[in-house]
Every structure is written in C-alpha cells, then in structure tokens.
Design an enzyme around this catalytic site. Structure first.
Site, PDB file in Angstrom:
ATOM      1  N   GLY A 103     -10.356  -4.212  -8.995  1.00  0.00           N
ATOM      2  CA  GLY A 103     -10.706  -4.181 -10.419  1.00  0.00           C
ATOM      3  C   GLY A 103     -12.139  -3.783 -10.740  1.00  0.00           C
ATOM      4  O   GLY A 103     -12.670  -4.193 -11.782  1.00  0.00           O
ATOM      5  N   GLY A 104     -12.738  -2.975  -9.875  1.00  0.00           N
ATOM      6  CA  GLY A 104     -14.112  -2.521 -10.134  1.00  0.00           C
ATOM      7  C   GLY A 104     -14.236  -1.804 -11.475  1.00  0.00           C
ATOM      8  O   GLY A 104     -15.205  -2.008 -12.216  1.00  0.00           O
ATOM      9  N   ASP A 146      -1.575  -0.577  -8.698  1.00  0.00           N
ATOM     10  CA  ASP A 146      -1.976  -0.446  -7.291  1.00  0.00           C
ATOM     11  C   ASP A 146      -0.838  -0.950  -6.401  1.00  0.00           C
ATOM     12  O   ASP A 146      -0.103  -1.852  -6.785  1.00  0.00           O
ATOM     13  CB  ASP A 146      -3.255  -1.244  -6.996  1.00  0.00           C
ATOM     14  N   ILE A 149       2.125   4.977  -8.037  1.00  0.00           N
ATOM     15  CA  ILE A 149       1.894   5.737  -9.269  1.00  0.00           C
ATOM     16  C   ILE A 149       2.984   6.796  -9.444  1.00  0.00           C
ATOM     17  O   ILE A 149       3.480   7.013 -10.554  1.00  0.00           O
ATOM     18  CB  ILE A 149       0.480   6.350  -9.242  1.00  0.00           C
ATOM     19  N   GLU A 150       3.381   7.408  -8.317  1.00  0.00           N
ATOM     20  CA  GLU A 150       4.410   8.453  -8.434  1.00  0.00           C
ATOM     21  C   GLU A 150       5.781   7.859  -8.782  1.00  0.00           C
ATOM     22  O   GLU A 150       6.719   8.600  -9.092  1.00  0.00           O
ATOM     23  CB  GLU A 150       4.433   9.378  -7.228  1.00  0.00           C
ATOM     24  N   CYS A 186      -9.682   8.057  -1.234  1.00  0.00           N
ATOM     25  CA  CYS A 186     -10.741   9.009  -0.903  1.00  0.00           C
ATOM     26  C   CYS A 186     -10.603   9.602   0.491  1.00  0.00           C
ATOM     27  O   CYS A 186     -11.246  10.594   0.812  1.00  0.00           O
ATOM     28  CB  CYS A 186     -12.090   8.321  -1.039  1.00  0.00           C
ATOM     29  N   SER A 233     -14.161  -0.438  -2.938  1.00  0.00           N
ATOM     30  CA  SER A 233     -14.466  -0.572  -4.361  1.00  0.00           C
ATOM     31  C   SER A 233     -15.690   0.269  -4.757  1.00  0.00           C
ATOM     32  O   SER A 233     -16.057   1.204  -4.052  1.00  0.00           O
ATOM     33  CB  SER A 233     -14.655  -2.051  -4.703  1.00  0.00           C
TER      34      SER A 233
HETATM   35  N1  SAH Z   1     -11.529   1.160  -7.662  1.00  0.00           N
HETATM   36  C1  SAH Z   1     -10.800   0.256  -6.833  1.00  0.00           C
HETATM   37  C2  SAH Z   1     -10.503   0.758  -5.445  1.00  0.00           C
HETATM   38  C3  SAH Z   1      -9.786   2.048  -5.322  1.00  0.00           C
HETATM   39  S1  SAH Z   1      -9.376   2.415  -3.655  1.00  0.00           S
HETATM   40  C4  SAH Z   1     -11.579  -1.065  -6.728  1.00  0.00           C
HETATM   41  O1  SAH Z   1     -12.523  -1.275  -7.468  1.00  0.00           O
HETATM   42  O2  SAH Z   1     -11.233  -1.893  -5.892  1.00  0.00           O
HETATM   43  C5  SAH Z   1      -7.844   3.191  -3.859  1.00  0.00           C
HETATM   44  C6  SAH Z   1      -6.712   2.247  -4.197  1.00  0.00           C
HETATM   45  O3  SAH Z   1      -5.551   3.051  -4.462  1.00  0.00           O
HETATM   46  C7  SAH Z   1      -6.289   1.306  -3.077  1.00  0.00           C
HETATM   47  O4  SAH Z   1      -6.375  -0.011  -3.551  1.00  0.00           O
HETATM   48  C8  SAH Z   1      -4.844   1.685  -2.752  1.00  0.00           C
HETATM   49  O5  SAH Z   1      -4.037   0.561  -2.506  1.00  0.00           O
HETATM   50  C9  SAH Z   1      -4.416   2.369  -4.036  1.00  0.00           C
HETATM   51  N2  SAH Z   1      -3.356   3.397  -3.878  1.00  0.00           N
HETATM   52  C10 SAH Z   1      -3.353   4.412  -2.993  1.00  0.00           C
HETATM   53  N3  SAH Z   1      -2.263   5.197  -3.196  1.00  0.00           N
HETATM   54  C11 SAH Z   1      -1.599   4.678  -4.241  1.00  0.00           C
HETATM   55  C12 SAH Z   1      -0.396   5.049  -4.941  1.00  0.00           C
HETATM   56  N4  SAH Z   1       0.290   6.118  -4.564  1.00  0.00           N
HETATM   57  N5  SAH Z   1       0.015   4.295  -5.975  1.00  0.00           N
HETATM   58  C13 SAH Z   1      -0.701   3.200  -6.341  1.00  0.00           C
HETATM   59  N6  SAH Z   1      -1.830   2.803  -5.727  1.00  0.00           N
HETATM   60  C14 SAH Z   1      -2.272   3.528  -4.697  1.00  0.00           C
END
Ligand code: SAH
Length: 404
Positions: free
Chosen positions: A14-15, A34, A57-58, A79, A389
């Site tokens: 949740g950043g 997520d 998400i897809e 990333c 995060s």
């Molecule tokens: N901004 C976030 C971190 C992002 S890291 C923070 O503050 O913590 C990327 C995140 O994307 C990871 O938690 C991973 O579980 C999620 N993720 C990766 N592929 C995904 C998908 N296809 N659908 C949903 N979530 C996904």
C-alpha cells in the site's frame, strides 16, 4: 469537490495508498488489486476499509473496471522484466502481461480516468513496455511527464532511483512543460513562476517545491551499476582504500556524508535495545562477505537501495549499520586479508555491524509510525515486501504535482 475515485493496481503493502493519504488529496481508493497473499495481509492491516481484490489484474473484465468508475490509477507494475541485472525480458516476460492488458483495456473504458501515476525501476524508460504506454496515453489524449527520482532529492539519506510517469487527461500541459525530457528533479519554483507569468494566471505557488537535483554520483550508488573494478589512482589526501572500493567511490561517499541538505541516518533509526541483537550480522557471514558490505554509521547521510533480498543476500541489497561508532572502519580493514580467520573475525566484530530493522527501512521509505506489519509476518518477509515497495514522500509529492 467530490472525492477522487482511485484504483490502486499492484498494490503490495500500500505504498501508493499511503502516499495518496500524505498528499492530503480528497480521495477514496475504490479498489486495490494484488495477487500476493502476504502483501495483501499487510495492506488489510493498514487500510482495513479499502476493498482489496486478491486476484490477477488480467482476470478483471472491462465491465468490472467500468463499474468502478475511477478517476485515477496508481500503479507499480512488476519491475523484474526491466531491471538491468535481470534478463530484461521486457514485453516478452510473462510478468509484463498484466501491464499490457491494462494498456489494452484503457482506451476501451466507458470513462477514461483523469489522472495516472506509474512507478517502476530505472531501466523502464528504455523498454518497449514504456513505448507502448506512451503510445496508449497519446492515443487517449493524455499529457504526461516522466521522471527519474531518488529520495535523496527530498533530503532523505537513501538512494532508490526510480522511474515515474504522471499523466492527466485533456488539460493544459504541466506548468513545467518539458516535452521529450525525463526530469531528474522535482519541478522547481522558478519553472512555476515563469509559466505563471506566461499564462498570467493566479495559481498558488507551491512553497515546498524542492529544487535540489540528484547529487552527483547518484548513478553509481545504484546497486545495479556500481563499478567494481578498482581504479586506484588519484586517491584523496588521507583517504584509505579498503574493500573493493575505488577512489571515486570513497570521494563520493565522503561528499554525501558532508552534504547537510540530506538528513542524517540517525533521524530514521530505532533506539538500540536487547531486541536488536537479532539484527547483528552472524560471524561466519561477516568473515565471508565483509568486503562486499556497504557500511554506514548513524551520522552518515546516505544508504544504498534496500532491495527484497536484504538480510539474506549481501551484495547490493542495502547498507548495514556500524553501531560501534567510535571504531575506525579503516583500521579494521587495514591488512585484514592476511590475518587468520579468527583474528579477522575479532577485528570485524569490533564494528558491531547490524542490519537496518524493517521499521527503520519503513522510516526511510516514508511510512508513518502507525504503519505496521501483522505479527505473523517474519522479518525476512518484511524485508521482501519493503524491498518491493516505494518511497512514500516521493510519490506523495508527485501526486501533488499531478493534481496541480
Ligand atoms: N507499490 C507496491 C509494490 C508493488 S510490487 C507497494 O507499495 O508495496 C508489484 C506487486 O504486483 C507485487 O505485490 C505483486 O504481487 C503484484 N503483481 C504482480 N503481477 C500481478 C498481477 N498479474 N496481478 C495482480 N498483482 C500482481
């Protein structure tokens, strides 16, 4: 004004939500998405009233997206496909699939969001995924601006150089209008005043706008870059070359530690107590890896990027803290290579090196004291989640810039 309806994709712990809160925007996160169960537990712990969709998400249909009727997207796509030490699979990496799906959905939404913010690693700016993103944004009529920013440009003693993109729909360009450029600092006051004069509009000047640029050497601070071959020439007077550092690295560190525009690490540290013993580096580990560590003292004004392997892998995962502040690092490392193992260990132990605690990393990331982890989350898991995060202050400021 009605609260902005925000969609938080790849929400992790949740950043983005925390940054939105810090920006004091009147907003409501209408859904956070997520797939990571543990990250979701932490998210729920801190944002219990936000609808959390634990799915891919897809797997979300256009109809479901439409029903959310959101005004803003905040997202940090995975990333790994873009990191310079990774395979750079880019759009062919399966982990980019969900991001391409979002780009496909975006133009087909009943109502386009007004605002978008994306965070990713340095390296994303030269990917095909980024080109796809820009093409989609242009087709939809967004104005956008890209950035490469590190918390150091807000005076925070931690390097975390990241790519950011902010975009807004059908509006005048950003006040600092920098077409085709990737900005490496926050737009400053002067840019704003200049444009204000041009437009002759009575916009409020953001007094807090930070004008500092990335300190020199930021690039080589990045754990993925660091020159490891020693060019041991032109050593500054009195400097002592130890470990695998180059003279340039020593000079840069020295400069950073004397840059009073950056806070000292001590402002972000927890009080030393018995509980801290679990964070001390194991002796075996010390002897083996001491030369690879980036060692900082509480009075230093720098630390390297904390990644998800922190506390587990050594090289390039983040700095360690020297708690015996009076011990001279140089004297410990002098001639140490030739000593028998036990003596080596004795010398290294005098430094009392420990890992930064998860709380301290959260502090450097800008998470407030009330942000917490459920008890069942282990220290190693905390490092992993925090490593994924973002810096809350940097994103909060970008949200303010985006919303003008
Ligand atoms: N901004 C976030 C971190 C992002 S890291 C923070 O503050 O913590 C990327 C995140 O994307 C990871 O938690 C991973 O579980 C999620 N993720 C990766 N592929 C995904 C998908 N296809 N659908 C949903 N979530 C996904």
């Amino acid at each position: 004004m009605a609260a902005l309806r925000v969609l938080e994709l790849y929400s992790g712990i949740g950043g983005m939500h925390q940054a939105l809160r810090e920006s004091c925007t009147s907003a409501e996160v209408v859904a956070a998405v997520d797939v990571n169960t543990l990250a979701n537990e932490v998210y729920k712990h801190n944002f219990p009233s936000t609808p959390l969709w634990a799915k891919t998400i897809e797997g979300i249909t256009l109809k479901e997206f439409d029903r959310l009727s959101f005004d803003m997207i905040l997202m940090s796509p995975p990333c790994q496909p873009f990191t310079r030490i990774g395979l750079q699979g880019d759009v062919s990496d399966p982990r980019t699939k969900s991001f391409l799906y979002i780009l496909d959905i975006l133009p087909r939404l009943q109502k386009l969001p007004k605002y978008l913010l994306l965070e990713n690693v340095k390296g994303f700016e030269s990917s095909s995924a980024r080109n796809e993103l820009l093409r989609t944004l242009e087709t939809c009529g967004f104005k956008y601006q890209e950035f490469l920013l590190s918390p150091t440009c807000l005076g925070i003693p931690n390097s975390r150089l990241r790519y950011f993109l902010i975009a807004k729909l059908h509006q005048e360009p950003f006040f600092f209008h920098a077409p085709g450029q990737i900005l490496t600092r926050f737009p400053d006051l002067e840019d704003k005043i200049q444009v204000q004069e041009e437009l002759c509009k009575d916009k409020v000047v953001d007094k807090e706008c930070d004008s500092s640029s990335l300190p020199s050497g930021e690039k080589s601070l990045d754990p993925n870059v660091g020159p490891r071959c020693s060019s041991k020439k032109s050593l500054p007077e009195g400097a002592f070359l130890f470990k695998l550092e180059t003279a340039e690295e020593i000079e840069r560190k020295h400069k950073q530690d004397n840059d009073s525009s950056i806070q000292m690490l001590t402002d972000f540290l927890e009080e030393e107590n018995e509980e801290m013993s679990r964070y001390f580096l194991a002796p075996k580990f010390l002897v083996r890896y001491a030369f690879l560590l980036d060692i900082v003292k509480p009075t230093c004004r720098r630390s390297t990027c904390f990644t998800k392997g922190y506390g587990h892998y050594v090289e390039g995962t983040g700095s360690v803290l020297q708690t015996a502040v009076d011990v001279q690092l140089e004297s410990v490392f002098k001639h140490i290579e030739n000593l028998p193992e036990e003596e080596k260990l004795m010398k290294l132990a005098t430094l009392k090196l420990r890992y930064f605690t998860p709380r301290e990393i959260a502090n450097l990331h800008g998470f407030p004291p009330e942000f917490g982890f459920p008890d069942k989350v282990t220290v190693k898991q905390c490092y992993r989640l925090l490593g994924n995060s973002l810096n809350v202050h940097v994103v909060a400021k970008l949200i303010s810039v985006l919303l003008g």
